[in-house]
Enzyme design. Structure first.
Site, PDB file in Angstrom:
ATOM      1  N   TYR A 143       0.828  -1.223   0.000  1.00 28.94           N
ATOM      2  CA  TYR A 143       0.000   0.000   0.000  1.00 28.94           C
ATOM      3  C   TYR A 143       0.861   1.271   0.000  1.00 28.94           C
ATOM      4  O   TYR A 143       0.608   2.220   0.748  1.00 28.94           O
ATOM      5  CB  TYR A 143      -0.946   0.021   1.209  1.00 28.94           C
ATOM      6  N   LYS A 185      17.410  -9.406  24.598  1.00 31.08           N
ATOM      7  CA  LYS A 185      16.210  -8.613  24.912  1.00 31.08           C
ATOM      8  C   LYS A 185      15.037  -9.574  24.997  1.00 31.08           C
ATOM      9  O   LYS A 185      13.950  -9.337  24.472  1.00 31.08           O
ATOM     10  CB  LYS A 185      15.993  -7.541  23.838  1.00 31.08           C
ATOM     11  N   ASP A 218      19.356  -3.047  26.980  1.00 38.82           N
ATOM     12  CA  ASP A 218      19.203  -1.685  27.475  1.00 38.82           C
ATOM     13  C   ASP A 218      20.024  -1.470  28.738  1.00 38.82           C
ATOM     14  O   ASP A 218      20.687  -0.435  28.896  1.00 38.82           O
ATOM     15  CB  ASP A 218      17.729  -1.336  27.699  1.00 38.82           C
ATOM     16  N   ASP A 242      26.181  -4.112  16.482  1.00 39.57           N
ATOM     17  CA  ASP A 242      26.498  -2.884  15.758  1.00 39.57           C
ATOM     18  C   ASP A 242      26.352  -1.673  16.679  1.00 39.57           C
ATOM     19  O   ASP A 242      27.232  -0.799  16.752  1.00 39.57           O
ATOM     20  CB  ASP A 242      25.556  -2.766  14.559  1.00 39.57           C
ATOM     21  N   ASP A 246      29.600   0.716  18.606  1.00 37.84           N
ATOM     22  CA  ASP A 246      29.720   2.160  18.437  1.00 37.84           C
ATOM     23  C   ASP A 246      29.708   2.865  19.795  1.00 37.84           C
ATOM     24  O   ASP A 246      30.474   3.810  20.029  1.00 37.84           O
ATOM     25  CB  ASP A 246      28.579   2.704  17.573  1.00 37.84           C
TER      26      ASP A 246
END
Length: 371
Positions: A143, A185, A218, A242, A246
């Site tokens: 869509y 997680k 987290d 990743d 960083d």
């Protein structure tokens, strides 16, 4: 004299500056260690895309397969979408050559000031699963352009993919401090992350000398800021690895010094070595780029090719220049890219005996696919 054929892709932006700087140092190291590094240059990247409509030629992977290693600068341009630049060059290389392990050292270096108040030394090895996970090609959009436009992206974890990443990480932890942390997680992602946890746990049991801790990503991200020196080896999925690498590079002072290796541990295909930083178009051509990440990636490449003394020699040289406060602007120095490179070349020549420093990259022991 040992000969190695190496494919070089400087790529985009500051890749055009840091790759020549690193190659100059690699060539000097090669002469001192009786190595013949035969570099073949490929002008692939965003400029190539603008001329030809693709990031590399149709037979690009076949050309790269003729080499033992690939030395990459950076990919990315404001004129080409990130999806085109990444999926047209780097990801096909990683997958075609089964570079399923991404290794990213995170280490404090003398002369590079960390934004953290603590002076505790940081020395972490992040092992990232590099071929599947969140970076799958499965999904799509429907869509388009309508109010109910939708997009679906599937995460794919396989027993083979997770277990070989866990094996590699556990083997490195065994050779280091014996502590392995798994990023997860599983409290929110109900299917794939518990699957990841199960396989990492059963794999780690094969290494009784290794202590495994599973940590929600987290909380792990917060702890990498609050107490990064408490970590040894971290194993993570494609996306989580990743992001965490960083973050780790940032807390040690600059992403400009961070190296990485995309490994096919068995050596059936060429491995690829690149800095973690991007193409940084905002400073490209200004002589401000930090070449340490590229040089360190070159040291990792030498280690992978079987030349640990040459790798240590190069690493000791750029570390000594940083220690003297001669770094580039991003690490608090005033040197230009060329000035820093000149200083490293002088340091290479000045080092008579190679100091004992940490390996540029751990031994690339093949990961067992049987678990």
């Amino acid at each position: 004299m040992t000969t190695h054929k190496i494919a070089v892709i400087a790529g985009d932006g500051i890749g055009q500056e840091v790759v020549p700087a690193a190659l100059e140092c690699l060539e000097r190291i090669a002469r001192l260690h009786s190595l013949d590094l035969q570099f073949t240059h490929f002008d692939w990247g965003s400029d190539y895309y603008l001329r030809h409509g693709r990031m590399m030629p149709e037979d690009g992977l076949e050309q790269l397969a003729q080499h033992e290693a690939i030395f990459l600068g950076a990919v990315g341009s404001p004129q080409v979408s990130d999806a085109e630049s990444l999926w047209g060059l780097l990801i096909p290389i990683r997958r075609e050559f089964q570079q399923y392990i991404n290794v990213r050292p995170v280490k404090t270096l003398d002369g590079v000031k960390s934004p953290l108040a603590s002076k505790e030394p940081i020395d972490i090895l992040i092992v990232r699963e590099n071929n599947e996970g969140e970076y799958s090609e499965i999904g799509g959009r429907i869509y388009r352009g309508q109010p109910h436009e939708s997009a679906v992206q599937e995460t794919i974890f396989t027993r083979l993919g997770v277990s070989r990443a866990a094996h590699y990480a556990a083997s490195q932890a065994s050779a280091r401090g014996g502590r392995l942390t798994s990023a997860t997680k599983s409290n929110g992602i109900i299917h794939t992350m518990p699957f990841w946890d199960e396989i990492v746990e059963e794999t780690a049991r094969l290494y009784p000398e290794v202590t495994l801790t599973s940590e929600l990503v987290d909380a792990l991200a917060a702890h990498l800021v609050l107490k990064p020196w408490t970590y040894d080896v971290i194993v993570a999925s494609n996306l989580l690895g990743d992001i965490l690498s960083d973050l780790g590079s940032a807390v040690t002072g600059s992403i400009g010094v961070a190296p990485s290796a995309n490994l096919n541990p068995e050596g059936d295909f060429p491995s690829l070595f690149e800095p973690v930083h991007g193409s940084a178009p905002d400073i490209a051509g200004m002589g401000l780029a930090n070449p340490v990440g590229q040089m360190w990636s070159g040291a990792m490449m030498l280690e992978h090719l079987g030349h640990p003394e040459a790798a240590r020699h190069l690493q000791a040289a750029f570390e000594s220049v940083l220690r003297e406060g001669l770094g580039t602007r991003d690490v608090g120095g005033t040197s230009s890219t060329s000035e820093f490179t000149t200083a490293v070349l002088a340091a290479i020549d000045a080092i008579d005996a190679v100091p004992s420093v940490d390996p540029a990259i751990p031994a690339a022991a093949p990961a067992s696919p049987s678990s």
